[in-house]
Design an enzyme around this catalytic site. Structure first.
Site, PDB file in Angstrom:
ATOM      1  N   HIS A  13       0.912  -1.250   0.108  1.00  0.00           N
ATOM      2  CA  HIS A  13       0.060   0.079  -0.098  1.00  0.00           C
ATOM      3  C   HIS A  13       1.266   1.019   0.082  1.00  0.00           C
ATOM      4  O   HIS A  13       0.361   2.486  -0.550  1.00  0.00           O
ATOM      5  CB  HIS A  13      -0.824  -0.031   0.949  1.00  0.00           C
ATOM      6  CG  HIS A  13      -1.803   1.246   1.263  1.00  0.00           C
ATOM      7  ND1 HIS A  13      -3.013   1.162   0.841  1.00  0.00           N
ATOM      8  CD2 HIS A  13      -0.954   2.600   1.721  1.00  0.00           C
ATOM      9  CE1 HIS A  13      -3.781   2.655   1.106  1.00  0.00           C
ATOM     10  NE2 HIS A  13      -2.816   2.966   1.892  1.00  0.00           N
ATOM     11  N   GLU A  14       1.788   1.263   0.860  1.00  0.00           N
ATOM     12  CA  GLU A  14       2.745   2.729   1.565  1.00  0.00           C
ATOM     13  C   GLU A  14       3.715   2.880   0.104  1.00  0.00           C
ATOM     14  O   GLU A  14       3.985   3.828  -0.777  1.00  0.00           O
ATOM     15  CB  GLU A  14       3.789   2.766   2.358  1.00  0.00           C
ATOM     16  CG  GLU A  14       2.367   2.681   3.034  1.00  0.00           C
ATOM     17  CD  GLU A  14       1.343   3.970   3.258  1.00  0.00           C
ATOM     18  OE1 GLU A  14       1.875   4.468   3.561  1.00  0.00           O
ATOM     19  OE2 GLU A  14       0.309   3.546   3.985  1.00  0.00           O
ATOM     20  N   HIS A  17       2.204   4.609  -3.315  1.00  0.00           N
ATOM     21  CA  HIS A  17       2.334   6.456  -2.579  1.00  0.00           C
ATOM     22  C   HIS A  17       3.420   6.576  -3.518  1.00  0.00           C
ATOM     23  O   HIS A  17       3.688   7.469  -4.114  1.00  0.00           O
ATOM     24  CB  HIS A  17       1.741   6.556  -0.812  1.00  0.00           C
ATOM     25  CG  HIS A  17       0.045   6.315  -0.722  1.00  0.00           C
ATOM     26  ND1 HIS A  17      -0.884   6.552  -1.805  1.00  0.00           N
ATOM     27  CD2 HIS A  17      -0.386   5.394   0.321  1.00  0.00           C
ATOM     28  CE1 HIS A  17      -1.695   6.487  -1.096  1.00  0.00           C
ATOM     29  NE2 HIS A  17      -1.560   5.721   0.360  1.00  0.00           N
TER      30      HIS A  17
END
Length: 336
Positions: A13-14, A17
């Site tokens: 997920h990170e 980003h």
């Protein structure tokens, strides 16, 4: 092992980003997995990488995210569509990783089930008594399209009483079957539906593998969305939710059951993370996207102080929810 898998989902997920911000020319000040004191940290160029003590969550700190910058590399200086892409990228990576793992799981599955009835499991099968026949291709249930076998239980669980209207393809003709019944047991999150039938095998080709993988992910997404709607409508209580403690325990039990159950839980939780982070809740990516939509409509950003207060309130409420859910997780564990 369960914490490792959970950590991988957060990392994915990170990373979404992180890599999108880099490609958009936004400065990344920190890339962290977990919260609390740093166990390991190192710096490369302008970015500090760190592994925190508590393996729950993670974050990417972007330049210009919490303060105004004027050097061209700040989050606040980029066009709205680029900022939206950065915020959306984390959830997208969770959904993409779920699909990739689904492809692996489908490849490991010995046989794929179609949506065509092969046989009934009982002599007095409710769906057969209601008019369903061997050879029927189930097309729709209560208006929901059935692409693969796993779509059927999701559509049935969305119904209240296990009695549904079906469209089937029989001898090349679409036939409407009203009041097709299935056995059900329990209520709320404990509710089960018994199919009492088996489906014909589908040919296993690269196309059908991709198709089944995609629609498995879609089925899981529908079931999660239906659960959220039930929660919002009060059909299930907040105490039925499971937090990190309960999820980790369940993951540990499933992992011990073998590779395929482990891959299935990875898919389910990855999609869950992706959907949850896109909800329009302050402090989540979805909430921040809402602020960008407001900015696009107004032609100017919401005051940073107002956005900060709203996000802070949202963060406190989320922490309170986590504590509440964790408390009930612990009660459930000790009650066993």
């Amino acid at each position: 092992m369960a914490l490792l898998l959970f950590g991988i989902m957060i990392l994915v997920h990170e990373f979404g980003h992180f890599i999108t911000a880099k490609k958009a020319g936004i400065r990344v000040d920190e890339f962290a997995i977990g919260f609390g004191p740093s166990i390991i940290k190192w710096k490369r160029r302008e970015t500090q990488y760190s592994l925190k003590l508590l393996p729950v969550g993670g974050y990417v700190k972007l330049g210009g995210e919490d303060e105004d910058t004027f050097d061209g590399t700040g989050f606040n200086e980029k066009p709205i569509w680029k900022r939206m892409l950065v915020l959306f990228a984390g959830a997208f990576m969770n959904l993409l990783s779920a699909f990739v793992v689904a492809v692996l799981l489908v490849c490991l599955t010995p046989a794929l089930a179609s949506n065509t009835v092969a046989q009934f499991d009982m002599e007095q099968s409710l769906p057969e008594e209601s008019g369903l026949r061997v050879g029927d291709e189930i097309v729709k249930v209560n208006g929901q399209t059935i692409h693969i076998a796993s779509d059927l239980p999701v559509a049935l669980l969305a119904d209240d009483d296990g009695v549904v209207d079906m469209q089937v393809r029989r001898n090349g003709q679409v036939v409407l079957l009203e009041g097709v019944s299935f056995r059900t047991q329990g209520e709320g999150v404990e509710r089960e539906v018994f199919l009492d039938l088996k489906f014909q095998r589908a040919a296993k080709t690269p196309i059908t593998v991709l198709r089944h993988s995609f629609f498995r992910c879609v089925s899981i997404t529908k079931s999660i969305w239906n659960s959220l709607l039930d929660l919002a409508q009060g059909k299930i209580g907040v105490e039925a939710l499971s937090g990190v403690v309960g999820t980790t325990q369940a993951m540990g039990q499933i992992i011990r059951a073998g590779l395929e159950p482990m891959l299935m839980i990875f898919i389910f939780i990855s999609i869950n993370l992706g959907i949850f982070n896109l909800l329009p809740i302050p402090a989540l990516d979805g909430g921040r996207i809402v602020f960008l939509i407001v900015e696009a409509i107004r032609g100017k950003p919401v005051k940073r102080e107002i956005e900060g207060i709203v996000n802070a309130i949202g963060f406190v409420l989320l922490i309170a929810l986590m504590v509440f859910v964790t408390y009930h997780d612990v009660l459930r564990i000790f009650a066993k």
